[in-house]
Each structure stands twice: as C-alpha cells, then as structure tokens.
Design a protein around this motif. Structure first.
Motif, PDB file in Angstrom:
ATOM      1  N   GLY A  50       0.834  -1.207   0.000  1.00 12.93           N
ATOM      2  CA  GLY A  50       0.000   0.000   0.000  1.00 12.93           C
ATOM      3  C   GLY A  50       0.856   1.240   0.000  1.00 12.93           C
ATOM      4  N   CYS A  51       0.949   1.872   1.175  1.00 15.02           N
ATOM      5  CA  CYS A  51       1.622   3.170   1.266  1.00 15.02           C
ATOM      6  C   CYS A  51       3.145   3.065   1.210  1.00 15.02           C
ATOM      7  N   MET A  52       3.681   1.957   1.631  1.00 12.83           N
ATOM      8  CA  MET A  52       5.132   1.731   1.723  1.00 12.83           C
ATOM      9  C   MET A  52       5.814   2.630   2.754  1.00 12.83           C
ATOM     10  N   GLY A  54       4.562   2.470   6.215  1.00 11.19           N
ATOM     11  CA  GLY A  54       4.194   1.986   7.542  1.00 11.19           C
ATOM     12  C   GLY A  54       2.901   2.554   8.088  1.00 11.19           C
ATOM     13  N   HIS A  55       2.088   3.182   7.241  1.00 10.12           N
ATOM     14  CA  HIS A  55       0.874   3.821   7.754  1.00 10.12           C
ATOM     15  C   HIS A  55      -0.428   3.066   7.487  1.00 10.12           C
ATOM     16  N   CYS A  56      -0.518   2.324   6.383  1.00 10.43           N
ATOM     17  CA  CYS A  56      -1.838   1.802   5.983  1.00 10.43           C
ATOM     18  C   CYS A  56      -2.132   0.398   6.513  1.00 10.43           C
ATOM     19  N   GLY A  57      -1.110  -0.392   6.787  1.00  8.28           N
ATOM     20  CA  GLY A  57      -1.333  -1.738   7.336  1.00  8.28           C
ATOM     21  C   GLY A  57      -1.646  -2.811   6.306  1.00  8.28           C
ATOM     22  N   CYS A  59       0.271  -4.284   4.426  1.00 10.35           N
ATOM     23  CA  CYS A  59       1.384  -5.244   4.358  1.00 10.35           C
ATOM     24  C   CYS A  59       1.591  -6.002   5.670  1.00 10.35           C
ATOM     25  N   CYS A  71       6.478  -3.651   5.093  1.00  6.47           N
ATOM     26  CA  CYS A  71       7.117  -2.701   4.172  1.00  6.47           C
ATOM     27  C   CYS A  71       8.259  -1.945   4.847  1.00  6.47           C
TER      28      CYS A  71
END
Ligand code: FES
Length: 172
Positions: A50-52, A54-57, A59, A71
C-alpha cells in the motif's frame, strides 16, 4: 551479462526462517524489505503493498506471533523467526474462525485491507479473547480500510471473538 557469483554472495545475506510453517533459506540483499521478500522471492502476494511508509497496514504480517508492517521491516531482521502471512491462516475449505467471521459479517468490501485486518485481529484475540469495541478499534488503528467499512469490521471482530473462543475450546 554474466553474474559474478562471488560478488552476489558478498552482497547477500543468507536468510533462514520459517514462513507459514515451511522452512525457508534464501540469499537476499541486506536492504530487502520483508514485504518484497514475501511477494517477490516467495511469491506470497496475499500480503499487499500500500503506502510503503508503515501507515496503511496493507502489508501486515506476523513475526513470532506479533504483527509488523512488512514494508518497513528488513527481511534480514527476521532471521530464524516464524513468519505468518494470510496464506497460512486457513484453507478455502476450512476457513480460520477470524476469516469465517469476516465473511459472515461482510467485513470486506474491496478486501485490499483484508489480509492485514485479519492478522491484526488474530493478534488481538490471542491477547484479548473478549475485547471491547474500544479495544477492537485501538488494535485495528494501524490498518486502514479505504472503503471505510469500519462498522462491519468491528462487528466482524466481535463475531470472530466468539468463533475463535469456541474453536479453541473444541481443540482443548
Ligand atoms: Fe506497509 Fe502501508 S504498505 S503500512
């Protein structure tokens, strides 16, 4: 172009770990993220990118039973550890209780966040078998749902708590 094997080995780290209970041994570049290792080396594409940052979760995976954002985790840091990804959670024919609960309560819309949501829920229920709504929201605060289906996700976790507890009691 010929590959210099000596150079390849010198620039590499031998990673030994277990992924979904399967022993795994691969040479990786020291800067390889756990996300890239899972998706590109092992072809476990259920862990989403996703965001790469560490914010969206999207991964989210588990390392020795605790969730991490893959990520922003170096693959080299999981040396000799146990990694659990969504592929190891359940089978199509016999869903994990948390997967069954999310299906029952329509906890997915586009489902891009689903692998991370499910693994975060497993960690929550392992630590807190009967969580309050506030504890559910707090535990899932690192997993963003871009469809904003949070009401049904919280409902799914409540149902998952009941199914997971019943499943554990059956196994005891
Ligand atoms: Fe890792 Fe978003 S892709 S937190």
């Amino acid at each position: 172009m010929a590959v210099d094997m000596q150079e390849l080995v010198e620039d590499s780290v031998l990673l030994q770990c277990r992924v979904n209970e399967t022993p795994c041994e691969e040479f990786i570049h020291p800067t390889t993220s756990l996300l890239d290792f899972l998706r590109e080396n092992l072809l476990l594409t259920g862990t989403h990118m996703g965001c790469m940052t560490g914010h969206c979760g999207a991964c989210t995976v588990m390392v020795d039973g605790s969730i991490v954002k893959s990520c922003i985790t170096l693959a080299a840091s999981v040396q000799r550890k146990k990694i659990s990804t969504i592929e190891g959670l359940g089978e199509k024919e016999s869903l994990h209780p948390v997967q069954a609960a999310f299906c029952e309560e329509s906890g997915f819309q586009c489902a891009y966040c689903a692998p991370g949501m499910l693994l975060s829920t497993v960690e929550l229920l392992n630590e807190t078998p009967d969580p309050s709504d506030a504890e559910i929201r707090s535990a899932l605060s690192g997993n963003l749902c871009r469809c904003t289906g949070y009401q049904s996700i919280v409902r799914a976790v409540r149902t998952a708590a009941k199914l997971y507890t019943a499943d554990k009691e059956t196994q005891e």
